[in-house]
Scaffold this motif. Sequence first.
Motif, short mmCIF file in Angstrom:
data_model
loop_
_atom_site.label_atom_id
_atom_site.label_comp_id
_atom_site.label_asym_id
_atom_site.label_seq_id
_atom_site.Cartn_x
_atom_site.Cartn_y
_atom_site.Cartn_z
N THR A 83 2.56 5.69 -0.04
CA THR A 83 1.79 4.50 0.29
C THR A 83 0.32 4.89 0.33
N THR A 85 -3.29 3.49 1.16
CA THR A 85 -3.99 2.40 1.83
C THR A 85 -5.45 2.45 1.39
N THR A 93 -7.77 -4.24 4.52
CA THR A 93 -7.06 -3.18 3.81
C THR A 93 -5.97 -3.79 2.94
N THR A 94 -5.53 -3.02 1.98
CA THR A 94 -4.40 -3.37 1.13
C THR A 94 -3.65 -2.09 0.83
N THR A 95 -2.38 -2.20 0.47
CA THR A 95 -1.60 -1.00 0.17
C THR A 95 -1.02 -1.07 -1.24
N THR A 97 2.14 0.86 -3.20
CA THR A 97 3.31 1.66 -2.86
C THR A 97 4.14 1.98 -4.09
N GLY A 117 0.38 -2.53 -6.69
CA GLY A 117 -0.27 -3.43 -5.74
C GLY A 117 -0.72 -4.70 -6.43
#
Length: 154
Positions: A83, A85, A93-95, A97, A117
């Motif tokens: 992950t 970030t 924020t956004t992740t 993965t 993402g």
Amino acid sequence: MKHRRLGTGTALLAATAAGALALAPAATAVEPTTATVSFECGAFGSGAATLTATQNGTAATISLSTSAIKSPFPLSANSVRSTLTLTKNGSGTTTFTGRANPSIPAGGAVSTGPLKGTVAAGDSLEAKSLTVVVFGISATCNATSPQNPGPFVF
């Protein structure tokens, strides 16, 4: 006469193709496509990371390779859960993965991705932290430098 028709036909075909290209929607692109950042991973180490971003509409991917984490044993492909970030537009924020990685030999640097993402036009993303999980063991790395040459802008 045959040559004249062939020449005219070729010219019309070229003009049509050029017109179609001019009317095609512009492809979305991320800038820069590659950036570096330094990570501190506690007991797992520290080091530089290279991030490579791609975009296809609102779908984006980031692949990451870092010397900050070295594998103590061989890892098979697709065995690392990651992950990433990122700071989004300077405040949120956004992740990203994924569970994709090449085979990694013992002592090899960890590579992961593509991590998936979602982005919107104009999003500015800068790496903040990375969490890598292998066989239930989690390593969390925090960015210790700004992304260079700057944030990814989608």
